[in-house]
Design an enzyme around this catalytic site. Structure first.
Site, short mmCIF file in Angstrom:
data_model
loop_
_atom_site.label_atom_id
_atom_site.label_comp_id
_atom_site.label_asym_id
_atom_site.label_seq_id
_atom_site.Cartn_x
_atom_site.Cartn_y
_atom_site.Cartn_z
N LYS A 1 35.72 46.63 41.64
CA LYS A 1 35.73 47.79 40.75
C LYS A 1 36.93 47.77 39.82
CE LYS A 1 37.59 51.66 41.51
NZ LYS A 1 38.80 52.42 41.09
N ASP B 1 32.55 52.89 40.67
CA ASP B 1 33.42 53.75 41.47
C ASP B 1 32.54 54.75 42.21
OD1 ASP B 1 32.59 55.56 39.57
OD2 ASP B 1 34.59 56.15 38.94
#
Length: 259
Positions: free
Chosen positions: A169, A187
């Site tokens: 991420k 996320d």
């Protein structure tokens, strides 16, 4: 011609006619099967096209709803974004921006942070959640960038994910925003919203990342990340989504299943 010869000729004719009928029937079955196969292919393609169109429509509507969707972390360099993204774990962007707004005036390069002690970094970021572990990650990452990448943040996923505390991420956030590459960062908001709406149906953030990459045109990956985050923060909230004001209920799996 005797009776036996006549019987033999008749039998031959019957067998010949039977064989012809079998061949005709077989050809008919094969043709029908081909037609059915074609129908199945057409139906499958139509379904896939409908699904793809639906997902694209969702993104179009979100773009109209959030024309200013972008990264909400403040930064001026790839390294500043890397540090800010590490700090953003379980912490709001607003809080991170307050911390980095002051900290980056004093320290904003890998060399700066490599020279600081972990205690000194902790003091700078102590108002962020999990600040002790984040200080260690920032320190180690800074040292690795200085020692192995000539003080420059690498611009490849494989290299970024080798840095301490940098997962897919964080790496994709940096690649997408700081380097302008097509990347899908997942996320908590992107994971929740994309699965709730029905763009994907996955159980983990990593699987969600790859599923979104398959479901969304590559040129829209980066911006889709921001659109889903904006929607997750403003309307499709974790505990109580505000479906009554949501502009994409027509295409939303959650809405169809609950209202």
């Amino acid at each position: 011609m005797n009776k036996n010869d006549k019987a033999s000729v008749s039998l031959t004719k019957i067998l010949g006619i039977t064989l012809i009928l079998i061949l005709i029937t077989g050809i008919g079955v094969m043709a029908s099967s081909a037609k059915l196969t074609n129908v199945k292919i057409i139906l499958s393609n139509d379904y896939e096209m409908t699904v793809l169109t639906s997902k694209t429509k969702v993104l179009d509507i979100l773009e109209e709803t959030y024309p200013d969707a972008k990264c909400e972390l403040d930064y001026t360099t790839p390294f500043e974004l890397l540090v800010a993204t590490i700090l953003s774990a379980q912490c709001t962007d607003v809080r991170v921006n307050k911390v980095t707004g002051e900290m980056f005036k004093k320290y904003n390069t890998p060399m700066d942070f490599a020279k600081l002690s972990i205690d000194e970094i902790q003091e700078e970021i102590k108002t962020c959640g999990l600040y002790k572990s984040k200080a260690e990650k920032i320190k180690s990452t800074s040292e690795k960038i200085c020692n192995e990448y000539n003080g420059e943040v690498p611009d490849h996923l494989e290299d970024l994910t080798k840095l301490p505390g940098v997962g897919r991420k964080t790496a994709n956030v940096v690649l997408s925003n700081a380097f302008g590459q097509d990347a899908m960062a997942v996320d908590t908001h992107v994971f929740r919203v994309s699965n709730r709406i029905g763009i994907v149906d996955t159980q983990t953030p990593e699987k969600t990342e790859f599923a979104l990459m398959d479901a969304i045109p590559k040129k829209r990956w980066s911006h889709s990340h921001h659109l889903l985050i904006f929607h997750g923060r403003r309307i499709c909230k974790a505990r109580k989504p505000e479906c009554e004001i949501c502009p994409i209920t027509k295409y939303c799996k959650y809405y169809k299943n609950n209202f």
